[in-house]
Write a protein that holds these residues in place. Structure first.
Motif, mmCIF file in Angstrom:
data_model
loop_
_atom_site.group_PDB
_atom_site.id
_atom_site.type_symbol
_atom_site.label_atom_id
_atom_site.label_comp_id
_atom_site.label_asym_id
_atom_site.label_seq_id
_atom_site.Cartn_x
_atom_site.Cartn_y
_atom_site.Cartn_z
ATOM 1 N N GLU A 1 1.052 -1.180 -0.273
ATOM 2 C CA GLU A 1 0.244 0.135 0.377
ATOM 3 C C GLU A 1 1.037 1.796 -0.510
ATOM 4 O O GLU A 1 0.825 2.110 -0.438
ATOM 5 N N ALA A 2 1.576 1.411 0.775
ATOM 6 C CA ALA A 2 2.793 1.991 0.722
ATOM 7 C C ALA A 2 3.468 2.997 0.028
ATOM 8 O O ALA A 2 3.511 3.966 -0.794
ATOM 9 N N MET A 3 3.812 1.292 -1.217
ATOM 10 C CA MET A 3 4.096 1.751 -2.790
ATOM 11 C C MET A 3 3.789 1.900 -3.408
ATOM 12 O O MET A 3 4.020 3.138 -4.215
ATOM 13 N N ALA A 4 2.464 1.353 -4.152
ATOM 14 C CA ALA A 4 1.540 2.240 -4.677
ATOM 15 C C ALA A 4 0.843 3.900 -4.549
ATOM 16 O O ALA A 4 0.733 4.593 -5.789
ATOM 17 N N GLY A 5 1.414 4.471 -3.207
ATOM 18 C CA GLY A 5 1.393 5.991 -2.765
ATOM 19 C C GLY A 5 2.335 6.673 -3.464
ATOM 20 O O GLY A 5 2.367 8.036 -3.121
ATOM 21 N N LEU A 6 3.493 6.054 -3.591
ATOM 22 C CA LEU A 6 4.873 6.723 -4.270
ATOM 23 C C LEU A 6 4.714 7.565 -5.224
ATOM 24 O O LEU A 6 3.983 7.157 -6.116
#
Length: 328
Positions: free
Chosen positions: A323-328
């Motif tokens: 989820e964090a990756m998707a928000g980069l």
């Protein structure tokens, strides 16, 4: 665009055994596959009761067979422990079974102590032959040439991608010289990361494998639904690092509420030096940590890792990381 991958040490937890560890590694890999990670790598360590992936090629085959899309490989095979032809046969077999999904990451260290190296029938002097062994392995995995007396079957013509792994400048220089992709073990040896990346990029020579440098670096990432929960589960990894530093590696311990009650100030300082590059927290903290790491290193790929005691928490950490990756 930065790619993201996973390094798993296949931890054996207190109260558990190797069978359970390997089952949990398979489940972890399936989660990484489902969540869109690029690779799932396993590491070769010997004489360590807390790590179940000593027979690395065997575990890679199990994981590749249980997943669908993700690349599976070694992070890495410690080449001084093995004859290059044997590794070519093992990974040529894996490539035949799972075409286009196998990576071969190579390390120069023995991954163990002197007594165990002797038990493996290889010696520390073999590390001095590492460049020669890498090129011999490349030849075994490449197309046979006329007059070649010894050929790896399976292996020949498989062209399994070779990566060089390191925690110093040696492998960075060799990867640059041979035009191979390079991965740095900054999850436990962060001191030379930036210098190694600069050395690799500055000295890179294009090859049949790569026309430009391709660098990956490992980072400890322990994610959870809240920052507090992530800090709690990270205490298992802190205890594991302290045990290694103290020369007493063992099975992975459960998390504790206050790590200062089980580790000395000296141990905590040693652990913190190894966690120079770490993202521990909820989705926002992990996103910020990943973003900062990428900005500082400019790596093409980030390999996340982390020793987590509970199997459900391990999978949840990957989910929050995704989820964090998707928000980069």
């Amino acid at each position: 665009m930065t790619a993201f991958s996973v390094l798993d040490l296949s931890p054996v937890v207190e109260g558990g055994d190797i069978r359970r560890a390997l089952q949990e590694t398979t489940r972890y890999a399936q989660a990484a596959d489902r969540l869109g990670f690029n690779r799932f790598w396993l590491a070769e360590h010997h004489n360590m009761p807390g790590i179940a992936s000593a027979a690395t090629a065997v575990v890679i085959g199990q994981v590749a067979g249980a997943t669908e899309r993700i690349r599976v490989g070694s992070g890495g095979v410690m080449l001084p422990n093995h004859a290059p032809m044997v590794i070519a046969e093992q990974f040529g077999t894996l490539e035949a079974l799972y075409p286009g999904r196998i990576d071969l990451g190579l390390g120069r260290a023995p991954g163990t102590d002197g007594a165990t190296a002797r038990a493996l029938r290889r010696y520390f002097e073999a590390a001095d032959q590492f460049p020669r062994d890498v090129m011999e392995l490349q030849a075994f995995l490449g197309a046979p040439v006329e007059g070649q007396q010894v050929t790896a079957w399976p292996g020949a013509g498989s062209n399994v991608p070779i990566w060089l792994l390191g925690s110093s400048l040696f492998s960075a220089e060799l990867a640059a010289h041979l035009g191979l992709p390079f991965a740095f073990a900054s999850h436990f040896a962060p001191e030379l990361l930036l210098q190694a990346l600069q050395t690799y990029r500055a000295g890179f020579r294009p090859s049949k494998t790569l026309d430009r440098p391709y660098a990956m670096a490992a980072m400890n990432v322990l994610a959870a639904d809240t920052d507090e929960e992530a800090r709690h589960i990270s205490t298992s990894m802190q205890q594991a690092f302290a045990a290694v530093v103290s020369g007493t590696p063992g099975k992975l311990k459960p998390p504790v509420d206050d790590v200062t009650r089980v580790l000395t100030p000296q141990q905590i300082a040693a652990v913190e030096s190894r966690l120079t590059y770490a993202a521990i927290g909820g989705v926002d903290a992990v996103r910020a940590g990943l973003s900062d790491f990428i900005a500082r290193t400019q790596v093409d790929e980030v390999m996340v890792t982390g020793m987590i005691f509970d199997a459900d928490a391990r999978v949840r950490s990957l989910e929050v990381t995704a989820e964090a990756m998707a928000g980069l």
